[in-house]
Design an enzyme around this catalytic site. Structure first.
Site, PDB file in Angstrom:
ATOM      1  N   ILE A  62       0.854  -1.185   0.000  1.00  0.00           N
ATOM      2  CA  ILE A  62       0.000   0.000   0.000  1.00  0.00           C
ATOM      3  C   ILE A  62       0.894   1.240   0.000  1.00  0.00           C
ATOM      4  CG2 ILE A  62      -1.950   1.175   1.163  1.00  0.00           C
ATOM      5  CD1 ILE A  62      -2.761  -1.596   0.675  1.00  0.00           C
ATOM      6  N   PRO A  63       1.363   1.666  -1.173  1.00  0.00           N
ATOM      7  CA  PRO A  63       2.152   2.900  -1.194  1.00  0.00           C
ATOM      8  C   PRO A  63       1.297   4.079  -0.713  1.00  0.00           C
ATOM      9  CG  PRO A  63       2.328   1.709  -3.286  1.00  0.00           C
ATOM     10  CD  PRO A  63       1.221   1.075  -2.503  1.00  0.00           C
ATOM     11  N   HIS A  64       1.889   4.928   0.120  1.00  0.00           N
ATOM     12  CA  HIS A  64       1.164   6.105   0.582  1.00  0.00           C
ATOM     13  C   HIS A  64       2.155   7.124   1.106  1.00  0.00           C
ATOM     14  CE1 HIS A  64       1.622   3.426   4.090  1.00  0.00           C
ATOM     15  NE2 HIS A  64       1.715   4.524   4.810  1.00  0.00           N
ATOM     16  N   SER A  65       1.698   8.365   1.186  1.00  0.00           N
ATOM     17  CA  SER A  65       2.491   9.395   1.829  1.00  0.00           C
ATOM     18  C   SER A  65       1.520  10.324   2.541  1.00  0.00           C
ATOM     19  CB  SER A  65       3.338  10.138   0.799  1.00  0.00           C
ATOM     20  OG  SER A  65       4.261  10.974   1.461  1.00  0.00           O
TER      21      SER A  65
END
Lengths: 144, 94
Positions: A62-65
């Site tokens: 789950i890529p996130h920033s």
């Protein structure tokens, strides 16, 4: 009605490595008006700096920033990989599904994480997502 | 009781993890306070228990408090099985 837009979905894609997968997951957010290109870069930088923390469950990244790194509206993208890719996570590699999330507001990314966790944490739903034929089928499984 | 939840960046999965722990603890009658943080900030913070994603936990080696490693952050059962016994024990010790 789902937060997952048709153009944010790519099924059975062939990619070479984790950075490519994160980049594509971010580009899909950009194409669907959910985030800016800076957000994609922030996700890639985060992965390069901190490592595979985004592989939160077996086979799932789950890529996130943070929202202040360039999100425009709440949403997420979904990439199902044709060939699983190692992200460098000792327990949860290789990754088969990449869902980048974008949230708005101070805690928007947490809300999106929790929503996506509800869906992907459900083994039955996860299996259906891994076997869905097209977007129409997916949108019936992912109802957030 | 004060729990530190730790992930790579300290703002995403660690917060989700903390909320899951707090909600699970509440279901069993315990009130848990805590904070979500990243690996760099976790070192030296005072707390009763550290819960981290497994790749992070591997770097938390010389802590004075128990460190719990969670492999699957989407698996509420794994979180409960690993964290609840420690919450129960720490509560008894007061």
């Amino acid at each position: 009605m789902t937060l997952l837009k048709e153009k944010a979905v790519k099924l059975d894609v062939e990619l070479d490595n984790a950075v490519e997968a994160i980049r594509l997951s971010g580009e899909l957010l950009v194409e669907t008006g959910c985030a800016t290109e800076e957000y994609t870069q922030a996700m890639i930088d985060g992965y390069k700096r901190v490592g595979p923390y985004i592989v939160i469950a077996p086979g799932i990244a789950i890529p996130h920033s943070r929202p202040d790194n360039g999100t425009l509206q709440s949403g997420f993208s979904l990439i199902r990989l044709k060939q699983p890719i190692p992200f460098g996570h000792e327990k949860n590699d290789p990754v088969k599904l990449v869902c980048a999330i974008s949230g708005v507001g101070d805690n928007g990314h947490i809300e999106m994480l929790q929503k996506i966790a509800m869906v992907l944490g459900d083994k039955d739903k996860f299996n259906k997502i891994m076997h869905a034929k097209d977007y129409d089928e997916l949108s019936k499984i992912i109802t957030i | 009781m004060y729990i530190l939840s730790v992930c790579g960046m300290g703002f995403g999965t660690s917060l989700m993890l903390l909320m899951d722990i707090q909600s699970m603890a509440k279901d069993h009658g315990y009130t848990v306070e805590g904070e979500a943080t990243d690996l760099g900030s976790a070192k030296g913070k005072s707390c009763d228990l550290i819960v981290a994603s497994s790749e992070i936990a591997a770097s938390l080696t010389d802590e004075e408090v128990p460190v719990v490693a969670i492999d699957n952050l989407l698996d509420k059962d794994e979180i409960k099985e690993k964290v609840l016994p420690l919450i129960e024990r720490l509560s008894k010790e007061g």
